[in-house]
Design an enzyme around this catalytic site. Structure first.
Site, PDB file in Angstrom:
ATOM      1  N   ASP A 281      77.489  30.681  55.380  1.00  0.00           N
ATOM      2  CA  ASP A 281      76.304  30.756  56.242  1.00  0.00           C
ATOM      3  C   ASP A 281      75.528  32.035  55.933  1.00  0.00           C
ATOM      4  O   ASP A 281      76.052  33.138  56.099  1.00  0.00           O
ATOM      5  CB  ASP A 281      76.738  30.739  57.713  1.00  0.00           C
TER       6      ASP A 281
ATOM      7  N   HIS B  89      73.491  27.343  56.873  1.00  0.00           N
ATOM      8  CA  HIS B  89      73.256  27.510  58.305  1.00  0.00           C
ATOM      9  C   HIS B  89      72.653  26.235  58.878  1.00  0.00           C
ATOM     10  O   HIS B  89      71.540  25.834  58.519  1.00  0.00           O
ATOM     11  CB  HIS B  89      72.313  28.691  58.553  1.00  0.00           C
TER      12      HIS B  89
ATOM     13  N   SER C  67      73.196  27.245  66.499  1.00  0.00           N
ATOM     14  CA  SER C  67      72.902  28.643  66.192  1.00  0.00           C
ATOM     15  C   SER C  67      72.890  29.478  67.485  1.00  0.00           C
ATOM     16  O   SER C  67      73.897  29.543  68.175  1.00  0.00           O
ATOM     17  CB  SER C  67      71.585  28.734  65.422  1.00  0.00           C
TER      18      SER C  67
END
Length: 340
Positions: free
Chosen positions: A281, A309, A152
Site C-alpha cells: 500500500d 491502496h 481507508s
C-alpha cells in the site's frame, strides 16, 4: 458463535490473503490508480437524504434502492475527501444493491458537495456522527441485520468505533479495507517518493475546501488558521497540526495521531471484523500490519503481498475486475437475513 463458519475457525489471526494480482498489475501504483481512472463504473444511482445531527450540523446520506425483502442493511464509510462518487464506493454499493441489500453511504461532514455548518469537519477518528447514524438506522430498520464497510480513512474510523464500543449491538459484522491504522506512520510514508503525488492531490482538495469554507464560516476562535497559512500547507502532518488538531480538540498532530489511530483499538473489538490490507500500500508501511497478539479474537486480518491502496484488481487490462467485491460478499453473506 458468530454464525460465520470460516470466522469461527480462524479468528484473532493475521493470514495471507488469497488475492493474487495479474501479471500486468503487480505494481502498487497501477493497483491504486487503474481502478479509479480506467475501470468502467458500475451502474448505481443514489437517492439523497439529509440527516440532521444533535449539534445543529448535518451529514448527507446516499441510498441505493429500498428492497422490500432485503438481506440486510449495508453501511458504507468513504475515505479522505471521498464520496458516493468515489470508484470504490460506487461500485461496491452497486454490487450489494444487486444482491438485495439496502445500501447507504454516510458522507462525512463537508464531503457531499455542500459545506457543513460548523468549523469542525471530519477526521480519521471522528466516530460520533457514524455512531449516531448507526443508532438511527437501528430504529429505522428493526430486525434487519446491519453490516458496515469502511475504506481507508473510513476504515480506520470504523475500527476505532468498534473498539470504543465493544458492547455495541447494531453491527453484526464489519469490513475495513486499507485502513491507515497508524496515522503517524502513514503521514511519513505518503510524504515520500511517488506517494507524494497522492498526498499532493488530496492536499489540493483539502486546502481548497477549507479556504472556501472560511469564506462563509467564522474561524476567529482559531487565530492560527489564516488564509495565508492554510494556502502554504504542503503535507498531511502540517495540515493536521494547524487545522485538524485544534478544530477537534487535540494538542497537535502527534496527539491526534496517537488518539485516533485504530491500531490500539483492535484488541477491544467484539464484533466479527475482517481487515483487508496490501503490504505494498503506497499510503502506508509495514508498521501498520498487526501481529496476531494485537488483535481481539473477533478480528481477522488478511494481508496480500500486492494490491495497492483500495485496489485489489484482477482480470485483464481491458476487462479488469475487483477482487474485493467477491471477498466482501463471501464474508458478510453468513450474517445476512436468510430467505425462509
Amino acid at each position: 458463535m458468530t454464525g460465520n463458519n470460516e470466522f469461527d475457525q480462524l479468528v484473532g489471526e493475521v493470514l495471507t490473503s488469497q488475492f493474487r494480482p495479474p501479471w500486468w498489475a503487480t505494481n502498487r501504483h497501477v493497483q491504486t490508480i487503474w481502478p479509479r481512472f480506467f475501470l468502467k463504473r458500475q451502474s448505481f444511482t443514489p437517492q439523497w437524504e439529509r440527516l440532521e445531527l444533535p449539534d445543529g450540523d448535518f451529514v448527507d446520506l446516499a441510498w441505493g434502492k429500498k428492497h422490500q425483502s432485503a438481506k440486510g442493511v449495508m453501511v458504507f464509510f468513504h475515505g479522505l475527501e471521498g464520496s458516493v462518487n468515489s470508484h470504490y464506493a460506487n461500485d461496491m454499493m452497486a454490487v450489494f444493491e444487486r444482491q438485495g441489500w439496502i445500501t447507504v453511504l454516510m458522507h462525512f461532514r463537508g464531503c457531499s458537495g455542500e459545506t457543513n455548518r460548523t468549523t469542525r469537519a471530519y477526521h480519521s477518528g471522528e466516530t460520533t456522527d457514524a455512531l449516531y447514524l448507526l443508532n438511527w438506522l437501528k430504529d429505522k430498520f428493526p430486525g434487519l441485520p446491519t453490516m458496515a464497510i469502511g475504506f481507508s480513512l473510513g476504515a480506520n474510523m470504523l475500527l476505532k468505533l468498534l473498539g470504543e464500543n465493544p458492547e455495541q449491538d447494531i453491527l453484526h459484522c464489519a469490513v475495513a479495507v486499507s485502513p491507515p491504522m497508524k496515522l503517524d506512520e502513514c503521514a511519513l510514508s505518503i510524504n515520500q517518493g511517488f506517494s507524494r503525488l497522492y498526498q499532493g492531490h488530496l492536499m489540493k482538495s483539502m486546502v481548497a475546501n477549507l479556504l472556501s469554507k472560511m469564506q462563509d464560516i467564522d474561524y476567529s476562535a482559531f487565530p492560527a488558521i489564516t488564509h495565508q497559512k492554510v494556502s502554504s500547507l504542503k503535507n498531511f502532518r502540517e495540515f493536521d497540526d494547524l487545522v485538524t488538531a485544534p478544530l477537534h480538540g487535540f494538542d497537535g498532530a502527534d496527539d491526534y495521531y496517537h488518539k485516533c489511530s485504530a491500531f490500539s483499538y483492535l484488541k477491544h473489538i467484539a464484533t466479527p471484523t475482517l481487515i483487508l490490507h496490501a503490504a505494498d500500500d503506497p499510503f502506508m508501511n509495514e508498521k501498520v500490519i498487526p501481529l496476531a497478539s494485537d488483535l481481539s479474537p473477533f478480528v481477522r486480518c488478511e494481508v496480500s503481498k500486492k494490491g495497492g491502496h483500495v485496489g485489489f484488481m484482477q482480470g485483464s487490462p481491458l476487462n479488469p475486475t475487483i477482487w474485493l467485491h467477491d471477498r466482501v460478499t463471501e464474508f458478510v453473506q453468513p450474517f445476512s437475513k436468510q430467505e425462509s
